[in-house]
Design an enzyme around this catalytic site. Structure first.
Site, PDB file in Angstrom:
ATOM      1  CB  THR A   1      -0.891   0.062   1.268  1.00 35.44           C
ATOM      2  OG1 THR A   1      -0.055  -0.010   2.421  1.00 35.44           O
ATOM      3  CG2 THR A   1      -1.906  -1.071   1.318  1.00 35.44           C
TER       4      THR A   1
ATOM      5  CE1 TYR B   1       4.878   9.017  -1.461  1.00 32.09           C
ATOM      6  CE2 TYR B   1       4.537   9.152   0.909  1.00 32.09           C
ATOM      7  CZ  TYR B   1       4.573   9.752  -0.341  1.00 32.09           C
ATOM      8  OH  TYR B   1       4.285  11.089  -0.464  1.00 32.09           O
TER       9      TYR B   1
ATOM     10  CB  ALA C   1       9.070  -6.842   7.196  1.00 33.16           C
TER      11      ALA C   1
ATOM     12  CE1 TYR D   1       4.724  11.900  10.652  1.00 36.51           C
ATOM     13  CE2 TYR D   1       6.931  12.859  10.593  1.00 36.51           C
ATOM     14  CZ  TYR D   1       6.061  11.840  10.266  1.00 36.51           C
ATOM     15  OH  TYR D   1       6.523  10.748   9.577  1.00 36.51           O
TER      16      TYR D   1
HETATM   17  P1  NAD Z   1       1.134   2.392   4.471  1.00 37.40           P
HETATM   18  O1  NAD Z   1       0.372   2.113   5.714  1.00 37.40           O
HETATM   19  O2  NAD Z   1       0.368   2.690   3.234  1.00 37.40           O
HETATM   20  O3  NAD Z   1       2.094   1.145   4.124  1.00 37.40           O
HETATM   21  C1  NAD Z   1       2.738   0.382   5.108  1.00 37.40           C
HETATM   22  C2  NAD Z   1       3.304  -0.894   4.503  1.00 37.40           C
HETATM   23  O4  NAD Z   1       4.021  -1.586   5.544  1.00 37.40           O
HETATM   24  C3  NAD Z   1       2.249  -1.874   3.977  1.00 37.40           C
HETATM   25  O5  NAD Z   1       2.752  -2.518   2.831  1.00 37.40           O
HETATM   26  C4  NAD Z   1       2.148  -2.921   5.105  1.00 37.40           C
HETATM   27  O6  NAD Z   1       1.731  -4.220   4.706  1.00 37.40           O
HETATM   28  C5  NAD Z   1       3.597  -2.940   5.552  1.00 37.40           C
HETATM   29  N1  NAD Z   1       3.777  -3.478   6.904  1.00 37.40           N
HETATM   30  C6  NAD Z   1       3.331  -2.980   8.076  1.00 37.40           C
HETATM   31  N2  NAD Z   1       3.752  -3.755   9.103  1.00 37.40           N
HETATM   32  C7  NAD Z   1       4.485  -4.747   8.552  1.00 37.40           C
HETATM   33  C8  NAD Z   1       5.206  -5.863   9.077  1.00 37.40           C
HETATM   34  N3  NAD Z   1       5.275  -6.108  10.388  1.00 37.40           N
HETATM   35  N4  NAD Z   1       5.821  -6.698   8.206  1.00 37.40           N
HETATM   36  C9  NAD Z   1       5.757  -6.488   6.860  1.00 37.40           C
HETATM   37  N5  NAD Z   1       5.123  -5.427   6.308  1.00 37.40           N
HETATM   38  C10 NAD Z   1       4.489  -4.579   7.157  1.00 37.40           C
HETATM   39  O7  NAD Z   1       2.169   3.527   4.855  1.00 37.40           O
HETATM   40  P2  NAD Z   1       2.826   4.765   4.063  1.00 37.40           P
HETATM   41  O8  NAD Z   1       2.131   6.004   4.483  1.00 37.40           O
HETATM   42  O9  NAD Z   1       3.024   4.467   2.629  1.00 37.40           O
HETATM   43  O10 NAD Z   1       4.243   4.815   4.798  1.00 37.40           O
HETATM   44  C11 NAD Z   1       5.423   4.227   4.272  1.00 37.40           C
HETATM   45  C12 NAD Z   1       6.612   5.073   4.691  1.00 37.40           C
HETATM   46  O11 NAD Z   1       6.474   6.383   4.090  1.00 37.40           O
HETATM   47  C13 NAD Z   1       6.709   5.308   6.213  1.00 37.40           C
HETATM   48  O12 NAD Z   1       8.051   5.315   6.591  1.00 37.40           O
HETATM   49  C14 NAD Z   1       6.122   6.702   6.365  1.00 37.40           C
HETATM   50  O13 NAD Z   1       6.573   7.356   7.531  1.00 37.40           O
HETATM   51  C15 NAD Z   1       6.655   7.360   5.101  1.00 37.40           C
HETATM   52  N6  NAD Z   1       5.956   8.619   4.708  1.00 37.40           N
HETATM   53  C16 NAD Z   1       4.594   8.664   4.640  1.00 37.40           C
HETATM   54  C17 NAD Z   1       3.983   9.875   4.324  1.00 37.40           C
HETATM   55  C18 NAD Z   1       2.479  10.001   4.259  1.00 37.40           C
HETATM   56  O14 NAD Z   1       1.967  11.129   4.231  1.00 37.40           O
HETATM   57  N7  NAD Z   1       1.740   8.893   4.211  1.00 37.40           N
HETATM   58  C19 NAD Z   1       4.759  11.008   4.018  1.00 37.40           C
HETATM   59  C20 NAD Z   1       6.140  10.912   4.036  1.00 37.40           C
HETATM   60  C21 NAD Z   1       6.736   9.696   4.392  1.00 37.40           C
END
Ligand code: NAD
Length: 395
Positions: free
Chosen positions: A51, A53, A112, A235
Site C-alpha cells: 500500500t 509509498y 518483516a 510529528y
Molecule cells: P502504508 O500504511 O500505506 O504502508 C505500510 C506498509 O508496511 C504496507 O505494505 C504494510 O503491509 C507494511 N507493513 C506494516 N507492518 C508490517 C510488518 N510487520 N511486516 C511487513 N510489512 C508490514 O504507509 P505509508 O504512508 O506508505 O508509509 C510508508 C513510509 O512512508 C513510512 O516510513 C512513512 O513514515 C513514510 N511517509 C509517509 C507519508 C504520508 O503522508 N503517508 C509522508 C512521508 C513519508
C-alpha cells in the site's frame, strides 16, 4: 458477496477486490504514460510493498523501469466472510499485471521485523534474482516484536515534553474540534523509535550483506516526512519525529557500510499523502484537507505515484545525481513546502471550522482518497455486483 465500505474511526475494515485492482491499474497507467527511462534498477526488493509509498515504489520499479520485484508486506487474506485487507488485493492485482507484461514479481506475506521473513526473502532472492540492486524500506506499523528479545513495542503518536491542544478533524463525524493529547512517556518514545526508527532497516541490510545478495552499486532508500510547523508538535517534535531522526542517523551508518559496493543509502523526504498510516496521525487529516485544497488550486497536487515517479526519474535514476539538502536528504516534498503553499495553508488554519470545512478545505477530496485506499469510489467499478472476496496469488 456485495462489498460496501465499513469505516471504523480512521480505518475501513472492508476492502473491494475489483476496486483495489482498479486503483492499482490507475497507478500503472500513470507510470506507463510517462516518458521512458534510461538505466535504473533491475532487481528490486520493496519492504512494505502493498500500500501507500511502498506499492507506488513497486509500480514505478516494474512499469517504469521493467524491474523484477520482490514485495514484502503483512496483509490479511479473506476469511470467514470477511474481506481481505486492501494490500492483499493490491498485491494480487500488481502481480497479475506484472506477469502479463512478462515481468518477474513475487511476494512474501509476513512480519518483516522477524528473522524468519528476512531469511525467507533472502532465499527467494538467491533462488530467483541472485542479487538485488535497490532496496526500498517503506514499513509503517503500529507494533514490532523484537527479533532478539521477543519484546513487543507499541507505537504511540504523541507529543513530547508537553501535552498538545489543537484543532483536529473527526473524519467520521465531519467535525472540526479542539482536542488534547497528553505527552508521551519515556517508554512510548523508545517503543516508537524501536518500531519506526532505523534498527530494522539496518538489520535488513546486514542480513542481505551477510547472505552476499547485494549488487555492486546497490541503493537503498527509506521514506520520511517533515511537514510544516502546524504539525510539528505531533510529528517532527513528537514520538514519530524522534523515530525519523533515528532513521536518518541509520541512513548515514548504512551509507558508510555500502561504500565497499560503491552503493548509497538515502532518506527521501516525501510529501504528505492519504495512506492507512497517515490517517491515524492526529492533526494530520485536517492539515491534509487544507493542503490538498491549496495544492489542487495551484495545479500541483501529487499522490504517492506522482511522488515516487519523480523520485525515481529525477533524483535516483536517468543519470540523475541526487541533490541533497543541508542534512543530506533527498527532498520531494518541495511543492508541499513551497512558501506560497504554506502561507495559504497557514491563513486557512485558524479560520477552518465544522461549518466551513467543505468550502475552505478539500475534505471531500481527502475522503475520496481515503476510500480509494480500500478500493471504493473507483470510476468504472460496479459496487452493486457480486464479487468473490477470496482471491489468492497465482505464484
Ligand atoms: P502504508 O500504511 O500505506 O504502508 C505500510 C506498509 O508496511 C504496507 O505494505 C504494510 O503491509 C507494511 N507493513 C506494516 N507492518 C508490517 C510488518 N510487520 N511486516 C511487513 N510489512 C508490514 O504507509 P505509508 O504512508 O506508505 O508509509 C510508508 C513510509 O512512508 C513510512 O516510513 C512513512 O513514515 C513514510 N511517509 C509517509 C507519508 C504520508 O503522508 N503517508 C509522508 C512521508 C513519508
Amino acid at each position: 458477496m456485495i462489498i460496501k465500505p465499513r469505516i471504523r474511526g480512521f480505518v475501513c475494515v472492508t476492502a473491494h477486490p475489483v476496486g483495489c485492482a482498479a486503483h492499482v491499474q490507475e497507478q500503472i497507467d500513470y507510470v506507463k504514460a510517462q516518458s521512458s527511462n534510461e538505466g535504473g534498477p533491475k532487481k528490486v526488493l520493496i519492504i512494505g510493498a502493498s500500500t501507500g509509498y511502498g506499492l507506488s515504489s513497486r509500480i514505478v520499479s516494474a512499469f517504469g523501469f521493467q524491474a523484477g520485484t520482490i514485495g514484502v508486506f503483512f496483509e490479511r487474506p479473506a476469511n470467514n466472510g470477511k474481506t481481505a485487507s486492501a494490500g492483499w488485493y493490491n498485491s494480487i492485482a500488481f502481480e497479475n499485471e506484472a506477469h502479463a507484461d512478462g515481468l518477474y514479481a513475487k511476494s512474501i506475506n509476513g512480519d518483516a521485523f522477524s528473522d524468519e521473513i528476512k531469511n525467507q526473502t533472502i532465499d527467494l532472492i538467491k533462488k530467483d534474482m541472485g542479487k538485488v540492486d535497490l532496496i526500498i524500506y517503506s514499513l509503517a506499523s503500529p507494533r514490532r516484536t523484537d527479533p532478539k528479545t521477543g519484546d513487543v513495542y507499541k507505537m504511540a503518536l504523541k507529543p513530547i515534553g508537553q501535552s498538545l491542544h489543537d484543532k483536529m478533524l473527526d473524519t467520521d463525524k465531519k467535525m472540526v474540534m479542539e482536542d488534547s493529547i497528553e505527552s508521551a512517556t519515556e517508554k512510548e518514545i523508545t517503543d516508537t523509535i524501536n518500531i519506526m526508527g532505523g534498527e530494522d532497516w539496518d538489520l535488513w541490510l546486514d542480513a542481505l550483506e551477510s547472505a552476499d545478495v547485494l549488487e555492486e552499486g546497490v541503493t537503498t532508500v527509506a521514506y520520511s516526512y517533515i511537514g510544516p510547523k502546524v504539525t510539528w508538535p505531533i510529528y517532527k517534535n513528537g514520538t514519530i519525529g524522534m523515530a525519523k531522526e533515528d532513521l536518518e542517523k541509520t541512513a548515514a551508518k548504512i551509507d558508510a557500510k555500502l561504500d565497499k559496493y560503491g552503493g548509497r543509502a538515502f532518506i527521501s523526504i516525501n510529501k504528505g499523502v492519504v495512506t492507512q498510516s497517515s490517517s491515524a496521525i492526529p492533526v494530520v487529516p485536517l492539515y491534509f484537507s487544507l493542503l490538498f485544497k491549496v495544492m489542487k488550486e495551484k495545479g500541483i497536487h501529487e499522490g504517492c505515484i506522482e511522488q515516487i515517479q519523480r523520485l525515481f526519474t529525477t533524483k535516483l535514476y536517468n543519470g540523475a545525481v541526487p541533490e541533497l539538502d543541508e542534512a543530506g536528504r533527498i527532498r520531494i516534498d518541495d511543492l508541499e513546502m513551497r512558501p506560497d503553499v504554506q502561507d495559504a495553508v497557514a491563513e486557512l488554519w485558524p479560520r477552518v471550522t465544522t461549518e466551513n470545512l467543505e468550502e475552505i478545505s478539500d475534505f471531500s477530496g481527502h475522503q475520496q482518497e481515503f476510500l480509494k485506499l480500500f478500493g471504493f469510489g473507483l470510476p468504472g467499478t460496479d459496487y452493486e455486483s457480486d464479487v468473490n472476496p477470496e482471491i489468492v496469488f497465482d505464484s
